[in-house]
Design a protein around this motif. Sequence first.
Motif, PDB file in Angstrom:
ATOM      1  N   ARG A 206       0.827  -1.202   0.000  1.00 49.43           N
ATOM      2  CA  ARG A 206       0.000   0.000   0.000  1.00 49.43           C
ATOM      3  C   ARG A 206       0.866   1.258   0.000  1.00 49.43           C
ATOM      4  O   ARG A 206       0.596   2.217  -0.743  1.00 49.43           O
ATOM      5  CB  ARG A 206      -0.914  -0.003   1.227  1.00 49.43           C
ATOM      6  CG  ARG A 206      -1.895   1.178   1.270  1.00 49.43           C
ATOM      7  CD  ARG A 206      -2.528   1.306   2.639  1.00 49.43           C
ATOM      8  NE  ARG A 206      -1.534   1.691   3.635  1.00 49.43           N
ATOM      9  CZ  ARG A 206      -1.125   2.946   3.814  1.00 49.43           C
ATOM     10  NH1 ARG A 206      -1.588   3.934   3.057  1.00 49.43           N
ATOM     11  NH2 ARG A 206      -0.221   3.221   4.744  1.00 49.43           N
ATOM     12  N   MET A 207       1.922   1.269   0.800  1.00 50.60           N
ATOM     13  CA  MET A 207       2.792   2.438   0.875  1.00 50.60           C
ATOM     14  C   MET A 207       3.496   2.697  -0.444  1.00 50.60           C
ATOM     15  O   MET A 207       3.682   3.851  -0.848  1.00 50.60           O
ATOM     16  CB  MET A 207       3.805   2.232   2.010  1.00 50.60           C
ATOM     17  CG  MET A 207       3.184   2.277   3.395  1.00 50.60           C
ATOM     18  SD  MET A 207       4.280   1.653   4.693  1.00 50.60           S
ATOM     19  CE  MET A 207       5.703   2.697   4.476  1.00 50.60           C
ATOM     20  N   LYS A 208       3.894   1.644  -1.128  1.00 50.26           N
ATOM     21  CA  LYS A 208       4.522   1.825  -2.439  1.00 50.26           C
ATOM     22  C   LYS A 208       3.540   2.439  -3.434  1.00 50.26           C
ATOM     23  O   LYS A 208       3.909   3.284  -4.247  1.00 50.26           O
ATOM     24  CB  LYS A 208       5.038   0.488  -2.952  1.00 50.26           C
ATOM     25  CG  LYS A 208       6.270  -0.027  -2.239  1.00 50.26           C
ATOM     26  CD  LYS A 208       6.731  -1.350  -2.831  1.00 50.26           C
ATOM     27  CE  LYS A 208       7.982  -1.857  -2.123  1.00 50.26           C
ATOM     28  NZ  LYS A 208       8.427  -3.161  -2.685  1.00 50.26           N
ATOM     29  N   GLY A 209       2.258   2.007  -3.359  1.00 48.86           N
ATOM     30  CA  GLY A 209       1.252   2.578  -4.243  1.00 48.86           C
ATOM     31  C   GLY A 209       1.016   4.049  -3.968  1.00 48.86           C
ATOM     32  O   GLY A 209       0.883   4.859  -4.892  1.00 48.86           O
ATOM     33  N   VAL A 210       0.957   4.427  -2.686  1.00 50.56           N
ATOM     34  CA  VAL A 210       0.770   5.836  -2.325  1.00 50.56           C
ATOM     35  C   VAL A 210       1.946   6.674  -2.817  1.00 50.56           C
ATOM     36  O   VAL A 210       1.772   7.761  -3.375  1.00 50.56           O
ATOM     37  CB  VAL A 210       0.598   5.970  -0.798  1.00 50.56           C
ATOM     38  CG1 VAL A 210       0.620   7.437  -0.385  1.00 50.56           C
ATOM     39  CG2 VAL A 210      -0.699   5.315  -0.356  1.00 50.56           C
ATOM     40  N   LYS A 211       3.144   6.174  -2.631  1.00 54.30           N
ATOM     41  CA  LYS A 211       4.335   6.911  -3.065  1.00 54.30           C
ATOM     42  C   LYS A 211       4.352   7.091  -4.577  1.00 54.30           C
ATOM     43  O   LYS A 211       4.698   8.158  -5.086  1.00 54.30           O
ATOM     44  CB  LYS A 211       5.587   6.166  -2.600  1.00 54.30           C
ATOM     45  CG  LYS A 211       6.882   6.890  -2.911  1.00 54.30           C
ATOM     46  CD  LYS A 211       8.072   6.116  -2.358  1.00 54.30           C
ATOM     47  CE  LYS A 211       9.379   6.852  -2.653  1.00 54.30           C
ATOM     48  NZ  LYS A 211      10.552   6.105  -2.114  1.00 54.30           N
ATOM     49  N   ARG A 213       1.709   7.227  -6.549  1.00 52.68           N
ATOM     50  CA  ARG A 213       0.690   8.210  -6.934  1.00 52.68           C
ATOM     51  C   ARG A 213       1.143   9.629  -6.628  1.00 52.68           C
ATOM     52  O   ARG A 213       0.904  10.555  -7.412  1.00 52.68           O
ATOM     53  CB  ARG A 213      -0.619   7.904  -6.200  1.00 52.68           C
ATOM     54  CG  ARG A 213      -1.338   6.658  -6.719  1.00 52.68           C
ATOM     55  CD  ARG A 213      -2.773   6.617  -6.207  1.00 52.68           C
ATOM     56  NE  ARG A 213      -2.827   6.511  -4.755  1.00 52.68           N
ATOM     57  CZ  ARG A 213      -2.811   5.374  -4.099  1.00 52.68           C
ATOM     58  NH1 ARG A 213      -2.729   4.218  -4.757  1.00 52.68           N
ATOM     59  NH2 ARG A 213      -2.889   5.350  -2.778  1.00 52.68           N
ATOM     60  N   VAL A 214       1.809   9.830  -5.497  1.00 49.48           N
ATOM     61  CA  VAL A 214       2.310  11.167  -5.158  1.00 49.48           C
ATOM     62  C   VAL A 214       3.324  11.637  -6.193  1.00 49.48           C
ATOM     63  O   VAL A 214       3.297  12.785  -6.649  1.00 49.48           O
ATOM     64  CB  VAL A 214       2.926  11.151  -3.746  1.00 49.48           C
ATOM     65  CG1 VAL A 214       3.662  12.460  -3.475  1.00 49.48           C
ATOM     66  CG2 VAL A 214       1.844  10.932  -2.701  1.00 49.48           C
ATOM     67  N   GLN A 215       4.227  10.749  -6.585  1.00 48.85           N
ATOM     68  CA  GLN A 215       5.214  11.117  -7.599  1.00 48.85           C
ATOM     69  C   GLN A 215       4.548  11.432  -8.931  1.00 48.85           C
ATOM     70  O   GLN A 215       4.941  12.364  -9.638  1.00 48.85           O
ATOM     71  CB  GLN A 215       6.226   9.984  -7.759  1.00 48.85           C
ATOM     72  CG  GLN A 215       7.125   9.777  -6.555  1.00 48.85           C
ATOM     73  CD  GLN A 215       8.030   8.569  -6.691  1.00 48.85           C
ATOM     74  OE1 GLN A 215       7.824   7.722  -7.573  1.00 48.85           O
ATOM     75  NE2 GLN A 215       9.031   8.464  -5.832  1.00 48.85           N
ATOM     76  N   HIS A 216       3.503  10.670  -9.275  1.00 50.21           N
ATOM     77  CA  HIS A 216       2.795  10.913 -10.539  1.00 50.21           C
ATOM     78  C   HIS A 216       2.105  12.268 -10.521  1.00 50.21           C
ATOM     79  O   HIS A 216       2.175  13.028 -11.488  1.00 50.21           O
ATOM     80  CB  HIS A 216       1.775   9.794 -10.770  1.00 50.21           C
ATOM     81  CG  HIS A 216       0.913  10.022 -11.981  1.00 50.21           C
ATOM     82  ND1 HIS A 216       1.383   9.863 -13.269  1.00 50.21           N
ATOM     83  CD2 HIS A 216      -0.397  10.415 -12.089  1.00 50.21           C
ATOM     84  CE1 HIS A 216       0.410  10.142 -14.117  1.00 50.21           C
ATOM     85  NE2 HIS A 216      -0.674  10.469 -13.432  1.00 50.21           N
ATOM     86  N   HIS A 217       1.420  12.602  -9.403  1.00 55.36           N
ATOM     87  CA  HIS A 217       0.742  13.897  -9.311  1.00 55.36           C
ATOM     88  C   HIS A 217       1.740  15.041  -9.334  1.00 55.36           C
ATOM     89  O   HIS A 217       1.484  16.087  -9.945  1.00 55.36           O
ATOM     90  CB  HIS A 217      -0.090  13.958  -8.032  1.00 55.36           C
ATOM     91  CG  HIS A 217      -1.267  13.027  -8.033  1.00 55.36           C
ATOM     92  ND1 HIS A 217      -1.980  12.723  -9.175  1.00 55.36           N
ATOM     93  CD2 HIS A 217      -1.853  12.309  -7.022  1.00 55.36           C
ATOM     94  CE1 HIS A 217      -2.951  11.883  -8.885  1.00 55.36           C
ATOM     95  NE2 HIS A 217      -2.894  11.608  -7.583  1.00 55.36           N
ATOM     96  N   ALA A 218       2.890  14.875  -8.674  1.00 56.78           N
ATOM     97  CA  ALA A 218       3.906  15.932  -8.674  1.00 56.78           C
ATOM     98  C   ALA A 218       4.450  16.152 -10.082  1.00 56.78           C
ATOM     99  O   ALA A 218       4.670  17.280 -10.515  1.00 56.78           O
ATOM    100  CB  ALA A 218       5.030  15.568  -7.710  1.00 56.78           C
ATOM    101  N   LEU A 219       4.631  15.067 -10.810  1.00 62.00           N
ATOM    102  CA  LEU A 219       5.128  15.185 -12.181  1.00 62.00           C
ATOM    103  C   LEU A 219       4.094  15.860 -13.068  1.00 62.00           C
ATOM    104  O   LEU A 219       4.418  16.719 -13.891  1.00 62.00           O
ATOM    105  CB  LEU A 219       5.476  13.802 -12.722  1.00 62.00           C
ATOM    106  CG  LEU A 219       6.008  13.747 -14.161  1.00 62.00           C
ATOM    107  CD1 LEU A 219       7.311  14.532 -14.270  1.00 62.00           C
ATOM    108  CD2 LEU A 219       6.244  12.296 -14.594  1.00 62.00           C
TER     109      LEU A 219
END
Length: 286
Positions: A206-211, A213-219
């Motif tokens: 789950r934590m890998k998925g959250v990380k 998604r955060v990187q995708h939104h930042a990009l």
Amino acid sequence: MSSNASSYSNPFAVDPTEIRDINVHARVPVVLDASNSTYFAWKTYFSLLFRENNLVDHVDGTVDSRAMVDDPEWAAIDATIIRWFFTTISKDLFHMVVRTGDDARAMWVKLNNLFTDNKLRRRIFLQQEFFHCHQDEQSIDDYCRRLKTLADELRDIGAKVDDDLLLSTLTAGLNEDFGNAASNHTLMLEPSFPKFVAYLRLEERRMKGVKKRVQHHALAAGTSRGAPPVPCQQPPPPVPPGYFPLPPAPPAPPAAPQQPGGGCHGNRRGGGRKQQQASGGPHLQQ
């Protein structure tokens, strides 16, 4: 096996040819080495291999190997087992234990004693490593596997590590990312080491998925607010045949230096003289 061996070994027939053709590296996929924690796995794999092929009597001491010297089938199987040992231990261990005339039982005991003798010193060493084991940058699988291996080695020398101690040590060694997960194990019904490890695997996923998604939104946000696009540079027009461009004009000569009295201040003084002439000359002081 021959009639001489029937009274010593188990009643199931063992074919030396089938035993010789066993791929020991597929059945024992580890190498025993004094510098790492492979003893428990190595011993467990070999114990299963002996039981699967009715070979326990070759290593458990229930058969006097001296009475089996004249049995060719027994001797052939015994030699195969010794070869298995030699091909699944490190070179250092091989040179330490190899000796002419040893049977499979003697070699099995010798190899096991290397890891179970000096129990007190080994127990101190393993306990220090066990209680100071931390996850750091390891994955959950690597960290839990390391902890369980140390617990198994402590058990082999008589230092039992129960499930509660294993679970509490696991929880204490988790890194900061699993802080919430570490406190959740008390909320489990009948918590156990395997159950909590399964929960930690899901939490890590789950934590890998959250990380991600955060990187995708930042990009995506950086792309929408990005710098203006760089204009395309058009290639220069083609030069017609026979056209020779003129050489560039020489640079302009530097400006002449100004005469003394010139410049902004000189103009102001010159303007003052013209004003004096227009008014009839300088005024005399009284």
